[in-house]
Design a protein around this motif. Structure first.
Motif, short mmCIF file in Angstrom:
data_model
loop_
_atom_site.label_atom_id
_atom_site.label_comp_id
_atom_site.label_asym_id
_atom_site.label_seq_id
_atom_site.Cartn_x
_atom_site.Cartn_y
_atom_site.Cartn_z
N LEU A 1 0.82 -1.21 0.00
CA LEU A 1 0.00 0.00 0.00
C LEU A 1 0.85 1.26 0.00
CD1 LEU A 1 -2.91 -0.97 2.41
CD2 LEU A 1 -2.99 -0.68 -0.06
N SER A 2 1.96 1.25 0.72
CA SER A 2 2.82 2.43 0.70
C SER A 2 3.46 2.61 -0.68
CB SER A 2 3.90 2.34 1.78
OG SER A 2 4.80 1.29 1.51
N PHE A 3 3.79 1.52 -1.34
CA PHE A 3 4.32 1.62 -2.70
C PHE A 3 3.28 2.17 -3.66
CE2 PHE A 3 4.71 -0.33 -6.91
CZ PHE A 3 5.89 0.27 -7.30
N ILE A 4 2.06 1.67 -3.58
CA ILE A 4 0.98 2.15 -4.46
C ILE A 4 0.71 3.63 -4.19
CG2 ILE A 4 -1.49 1.94 -4.94
CD1 ILE A 4 -1.14 -1.09 -4.56
N GLY A 5 0.73 4.05 -2.93
CA GLY A 5 0.54 5.46 -2.60
C GLY A 5 1.65 6.34 -3.19
N THR A 6 2.88 5.86 -3.11
CA THR A 6 4.00 6.61 -3.66
C THR A 6 3.87 6.75 -5.17
OG1 THR A 6 5.41 5.79 -1.90
CG2 THR A 6 6.51 6.68 -3.83
N VAL A 7 3.53 5.67 -5.85
CA VAL A 7 3.37 5.71 -7.30
C VAL A 7 2.22 6.64 -7.68
CG1 VAL A 7 2.73 4.33 -9.32
CG2 VAL A 7 4.43 3.47 -7.70
N THR A 8 1.16 6.64 -6.90
CA THR A 8 0.02 7.52 -7.18
C THR A 8 0.43 8.99 -7.08
OG1 THR A 8 -1.50 5.85 -6.32
CG2 THR A 8 -2.34 8.10 -6.48
N VAL A 9 1.20 9.33 -6.05
CA VAL A 9 1.66 10.71 -5.90
C VAL A 9 2.58 11.10 -7.06
CG1 VAL A 9 3.09 12.24 -4.48
CG2 VAL A 9 1.37 10.79 -3.41
N ILE A 10 3.45 10.20 -7.48
CA ILE A 10 4.34 10.48 -8.61
C ILE A 10 3.54 10.71 -9.88
CG2 ILE A 10 6.08 9.44 -10.13
CD1 ILE A 10 7.33 8.22 -7.62
N ILE A 11 2.53 9.87 -10.12
CA ILE A 11 1.69 10.03 -11.31
C ILE A 11 0.97 11.38 -11.28
CG2 ILE A 11 -0.40 9.16 -12.43
CD1 ILE A 11 0.59 6.34 -11.75
N ILE A 12 0.47 11.77 -10.12
CA ILE A 12 -0.21 13.06 -10.01
C ILE A 12 0.75 14.20 -10.31
CG2 ILE A 12 -1.29 14.65 -8.36
CD1 ILE A 12 -2.60 12.15 -7.08
N MET A 13 1.96 14.13 -9.75
CA MET A 13 2.93 15.21 -9.97
C MET A 13 3.38 15.28 -11.44
SD MET A 13 3.21 16.87 -7.32
CE MET A 13 2.30 16.60 -5.85
N ILE A 14 3.58 14.15 -12.06
CA ILE A 14 3.94 14.15 -13.48
C ILE A 14 2.77 14.68 -14.31
CG2 ILE A 14 4.48 12.67 -15.45
CD1 ILE A 14 6.17 10.98 -13.54
N GLY A 15 1.56 14.31 -13.94
CA GLY A 15 0.37 14.83 -14.63
C GLY A 15 0.27 16.34 -14.52
N PHE A 16 0.54 16.88 -13.32
CA PHE A 16 0.54 18.34 -13.15
C PHE A 16 1.61 18.99 -14.01
CE2 PHE A 16 -1.42 18.19 -8.64
CZ PHE A 16 -2.69 18.28 -9.17
N THR A 17 2.76 18.36 -14.12
CA THR A 17 3.84 18.92 -14.94
C THR A 17 3.42 18.95 -16.41
OG1 THR A 17 5.48 18.08 -13.40
CG2 THR A 17 6.25 18.65 -15.60
N PHE A 18 2.87 17.85 -16.92
CA PHE A 18 2.41 17.83 -18.30
C PHE A 18 1.30 18.84 -18.53
CE2 PHE A 18 3.96 13.25 -18.79
CZ PHE A 18 5.10 13.65 -19.46
N TRP A 19 0.40 18.97 -17.58
CA TRP A 19 -0.70 19.89 -17.69
C TRP A 19 -0.19 21.33 -17.74
CZ3 TRP A 19 -3.65 22.54 -13.50
CH2 TRP A 19 -4.83 23.11 -13.97
N ASP A 20 0.80 21.63 -16.88
CA ASP A 20 1.37 22.98 -16.85
C ASP A 20 2.07 23.31 -18.16
OD1 ASP A 20 2.25 25.45 -15.64
OD2 ASP A 20 4.24 24.51 -15.52
N VAL A 21 2.84 22.39 -18.70
CA VAL A 21 3.55 22.62 -19.94
C VAL A 21 2.58 22.74 -21.11
CG1 VAL A 21 5.19 21.59 -21.58
CG2 VAL A 21 5.69 21.57 -19.13
N ALA A 22 1.53 21.96 -21.11
CA ALA A 22 0.59 21.96 -22.24
C ALA A 22 -0.22 23.26 -22.32
CB ALA A 22 -0.36 20.77 -22.11
#
Length: 95
Positions: free
Chosen positions: A72-93
């Motif tokens: 569960l801690s691994f899945i939570g970490t991956v979820t946070v990373i996906i959200i942060m990468i999504g925000f980065t792509f959204w900001d650049v786009a």
């Protein structure tokens, strides 16, 4: 105090099978890089890379045999990373 930990040892054949799968997926990655898929090049490459990472995590890092809290801690970490990468792509786009 009869505390005994259950250690798991993967067989050579299972590790060799996972290695073979990883090598095949690497070959597929190289093959797909020569095919023009338009805007799907990046998603296909990321899907293959995520599949390879899953095999490495499950078998070579023994995540398959860990407890629920670690998973569960691994899945939570991956979820946070996906959200942060999504925000980065959204900001650049939308600049």
């Amino acid at each position: 105090m009869d505390h005994q930990e259950n250690h798991h040892v993967l067989s050579f054949t299972k590790l060799a099978g996972v290695l073979a799968i990883l090598l095949v997926l690497t070959g597929i990655t190289v093959g797909v890089s020569y095919i023009h898929l338009g805007f799907l090049n990046v998603p296909v490459a990321l899907a293959i890379a995520c599949t390879k990472v899953t095999f490495v995590l499950l078998f070579f890092m023994h995540l398959k045999y860990e407890g629920r809290f670690i998973i569960l801690s691994f899945i939570g970490t991956v979820t946070v990373i996906i959200i942060m990468i999504g925000f980065t792509f959204w900001d650049v786009a939308y600049r």
